[in-house]
Scaffold this motif. Structure first.
Motif, short mmCIF file in Angstrom:
data_model
loop_
_atom_site.label_atom_id
_atom_site.label_comp_id
_atom_site.label_asym_id
_atom_site.label_seq_id
_atom_site.Cartn_x
_atom_site.Cartn_y
_atom_site.Cartn_z
N GLN A 1 0.90 -1.07 0.06
CA GLN A 1 0.12 0.02 -0.01
C GLN A 1 0.84 1.21 0.08
O GLN A 1 0.52 2.19 0.77
CB GLN A 1 -0.77 0.02 1.29
CG GLN A 1 -1.81 -1.07 1.30
CD GLN A 1 -3.12 -0.93 0.33
OE1 GLN A 1 -3.66 0.11 0.22
NE2 GLN A 1 -3.35 -2.03 -0.37
N GLY A 2 2.01 1.26 -0.67
CA GLY A 2 2.95 2.46 -0.61
C GLY A 2 3.35 2.87 0.51
O GLY A 2 4.24 3.75 0.36
N MET A 3 3.60 2.05 1.60
CA MET A 3 4.51 2.34 2.71
C MET A 3 5.92 2.37 2.27
O MET A 3 6.41 1.30 1.66
CB MET A 3 4.05 1.23 3.55
CG MET A 3 4.91 1.24 4.95
SD MET A 3 4.51 0.01 6.25
CE MET A 3 3.10 0.85 7.09
N ASP A 4 6.56 3.25 3.10
CA ASP A 4 7.89 3.54 2.66
C ASP A 4 8.50 2.43 3.53
O ASP A 4 8.54 2.68 4.81
CB ASP A 4 8.32 4.78 3.00
CG ASP A 4 9.97 5.13 2.95
OD1 ASP A 4 10.48 4.32 2.47
OD2 ASP A 4 10.44 6.20 3.31
N LEU A 5 9.22 1.52 3.03
CA LEU A 5 10.04 0.32 4.01
C LEU A 5 11.56 0.50 3.86
O LEU A 5 12.18 -0.26 4.33
CB LEU A 5 9.74 -1.13 3.24
CG LEU A 5 8.33 -1.31 3.09
CD1 LEU A 5 8.09 -2.48 2.28
CD2 LEU A 5 7.74 -1.34 4.52
N THR A 6 12.18 1.58 3.61
CA THR A 6 13.79 2.04 3.49
C THR A 6 14.03 1.63 4.80
O THR A 6 13.69 2.35 5.91
CB THR A 6 13.90 3.41 2.98
OG1 THR A 6 13.34 3.35 1.75
CG2 THR A 6 15.44 3.63 3.20
N GLY A 7 15.02 0.95 4.92
CA GLY A 7 15.68 0.45 6.21
C GLY A 7 14.78 -0.27 7.28
O GLY A 7 15.33 -0.81 8.40
N LYS A 8 13.55 -0.77 6.72
CA LYS A 8 12.92 -1.50 7.67
C LYS A 8 13.03 -2.87 7.34
O LYS A 8 13.43 -3.48 6.17
CB LYS A 8 11.45 -0.93 7.54
CG LYS A 8 11.34 0.42 7.95
CD LYS A 8 9.90 1.07 7.69
CE LYS A 8 9.71 2.58 7.95
NZ LYS A 8 8.45 3.07 7.57
N THR A 9 12.39 -3.95 8.30
CA THR A 9 12.12 -5.00 8.06
C THR A 9 10.83 -5.55 8.04
O THR A 9 10.05 -5.09 8.74
CB THR A 9 12.80 -6.04 9.13
OG1 THR A 9 14.33 -5.60 9.26
CG2 THR A 9 12.92 -7.61 9.07
N ILE A 10 10.34 -6.53 7.22
CA ILE A 10 9.05 -6.87 6.88
C ILE A 10 8.86 -8.18 7.48
O ILE A 10 9.59 -9.12 7.40
CB ILE A 10 8.45 -6.88 5.47
CG1 ILE A 10 9.11 -7.72 4.69
CG2 ILE A 10 8.50 -5.28 4.96
CD1 ILE A 10 8.42 -8.00 3.22
#
Length: 543
Positions: free
Chosen positions: A149-158
């Motif tokens: 949904q367009g979420m900014d995932l830069t540097g994040k872990t899913i």
């Protein structure tokens, strides 16, 4: 009298044709299949790990058998196709640490978590990386699904579930219990990278994954193989990995929701991702080695349409030497996949003993299937015959030593017209076609026909599987279930000549020899069925 002579001549010619056809089938002998399996799964080969000290004797054995059978070298004057690989050996932190509202949750390596990375950086770390729950980690416009949904995932872990939202449902969302490619763990890591995430953790569940946690754990700190990149895999996540269901239950509980509640949210068609009140930390240290492995390839050149080809595939590699289980650390790979290499070699012998095919027939024993279909993937990108000149690919994998089967199980059944080609030959053996009893495992995407499929080539992945003659359906499936739980990808995948029965492999080899011979002596081009996601690819390539 003249008509009688003509009739007798026709009968004679027909009988000669039958004898020749039968002579090909008769060349498939139990003793030869047993010889190959016993040899390739012996401790001498140390589990047939690509780029290990025993790769040379493995590929030399297969090439030697191809030469003895009478196959021509398929790659100009060579029986080998070099496949450039990257080997990554990693050490991971003893614990992967999650800072949660209820304190630090430490997951123990191999017990609770496994991570790996193909990025060519010696040290990787997650340092208080924000954790985002992204459902199944899927972007599928045709199903109206976007778990990001367009979420900014830069540097994040899913954090994502394995398989796809159709699993365990009774409706037709996605394909119900039949896994789509979106359910494969390989896709999830790729999509996470495309979305800019630093890490991707998949929640393991035995049913949706198709194998128990020990398979993941046994592969934990083993050397991983990838195709050699030009960019150092800078476009991939720094951390790819798995956490166990038990660990996920604790993690969700620390955030005030249950595992089942999280799953219920994820399967909803209008699912939206959300940040968990959690930060994750961990590290990996890796070393890298570039080298080449080899596909082994033999050819019978077609007599009338030599530029068109039918391909048989069977991967030769296994897991080498890995985690010790009950004092044994050699993962011999008798069923996986010395069985299918033997099957393929004896089909080649049948072709050389029978009438010459009109189309060419390629026998391709590929490397590094266990690392992600690398050998078959490399061939599909660097083929000896163009993909639009490849009539079909016939593959099998993990053939069980349970004797003859009443069924022929088709993995990916319903995808193409090739089902009917198999059914006709199965009936001659008084066998019936069975669908994959576990379509949720996504096996159609997990073996070496799939790189061909992605380029539009119709595929057969077939073997006896669900109804062994000596056991019946119920007991057969109990033994199959026991195999996946206790033998698959373990040191116990060995050949036992006193108790194992290879007659089913003999029957499968005969059946799929005839299927391949029919294709090789035809001018037909089998088509994908309506509704197959691969139909358009083939049609465009054949224009």
């Amino acid at each position: 009298m003249k008509n009688l002579l003509i009739l007798l001549a026709l009968i004679f010619l027909a009988s000669c044709s039958l004898v020749k056809s039968k002579s090909g089938e008769d060349a498939i002998q139990y003793k030869n299949i047993e010889k190959h399996i016993a040899e390739l799964s012996s401790d001498k080969y140390m589990g047939r790990m690509p780029m290990s000290s025993t790769e040379q004797i493995t590929v030399d054995y297969i090439a030697g058998q191809m030469k003895e059978i009478g196959l021509d070298p398929a790659n100009k004057e060579s029986y080998f196709q070099e496949v450039p690989l990257l080997a990554v050996s990693s050490t991971i932190a003893n614990t992967l640490d999650f800072e949660t509202p209820k304190g630090i949750l430490k997951l123990d390596k191999m017990v609770d978590y496994v991570t790996f990375s193909r990025k060519m950086e010696a040290e990787q770390s997650l340092d208080q990386s924000e954790l985002v729950f992204a459902g199944f980690g899927i972007t599928a416009p045709e199903f109206g699904r976007d778990d990001f949904q367009g979420m900014d995932l830069t540097g994040k872990t899913i954090l994502v579930f394995v398989n796809d939202p159709g699993y365990g449902t009774t409706d037709t969302y996605f394909k119900g219990n039949t896994m789509t490619y979106y359910g494969r763990w390989t896709y999830k890591f790729e999509e996470a990278a495309r979305r800019g995430a630093k890490g991707c953790l998949i929640i393991h569940e035995t049913g949706p994954a198709g194998y128990p946690w020990k398979v993941v754990a046994n592969n934990g700190e083993t050397t991983k193989l990838y195709l050699k990149p030009e960019n150092g895999y800078n476009d991939r996540c720094a951390f790819e990995g798995w956490i166990s269901k038990t660990a996920a239950e604790k993690l969700f509980a620390s955030c005030g929701i249950t595992f089942d509640e999280a799953k219920k949210q994820a399967v909803q068609k209008d699912f939206k991702p959300f940040a968990l009140p959690v930060k994750v930390s961990g590290w990996m240290k890796s070393t890298f080695e570039t080298n080449t492995s080899r596909n082994v390839c033999g050819l019978i050149r077609g007599s009338k349409q030599p530029d068109e080809v039918v391909v048989y595939t069977a991967h030769w590699d296994h897991l080498g030497v890995a985690a010790t289980v009950n004092g044994d650390s050699i993962y011999n790979g008798a069923t996986d996949n010395a069985s299918a290499v033997s099957w393929m070699l004896e089909i080649a012998r049948a072709f050389k003993s029978g009438p010459a095919p009109e189309r060419s027939v390629l026998f391709l024993s590929v490397t590094s299937e266990e690392s992600g279909l690398l050998g078959s993937g490399y061939y599909a990108e660097h083929p000896f015959f163009p993909m639009n000149k490849t009539v079909a690919v016939i593959n099998t994998d993990v053939m069980l030593f349970m004797g003859k089967f009443k069924d022929v199980m088709l993995t990916g059944s319903g995808q193409s017209e090739l089902d009917e080609w198999v059914r006709r030959e199965a009936e001659k053996q008084e066998r019936y076609i069975a669908p994959d009893p576990n379509p949720d495992n996504g096996m159609f995407f997990r073996s070496d026909q799939f790189p061909f499929v992605k380029q539009g080539v119709p595929a057969i992945y077939a073997k006896g599987y669900v109804d062994a003659e000596k056991f019946g359906k119920e007991e057969t499936m109990k033994q199959v279930d026991r195999y996946w739980k206790e033998t698959y990808h373990s040191p116990f995948d060995e050949y036992h000549p006193k108790t194992d029965d290879l007659s089913g492999i003999v029957e499968d080899a005969k059946l799929l020899y005839h299927v391949g011979a029919n294709l090789a002596n035809s001018t037909e081009w089998p088509k994908w069925n309506e509704g197959s996601e691969f139909k358009a690819i083939r049609e465009n390539s054949r224009k």
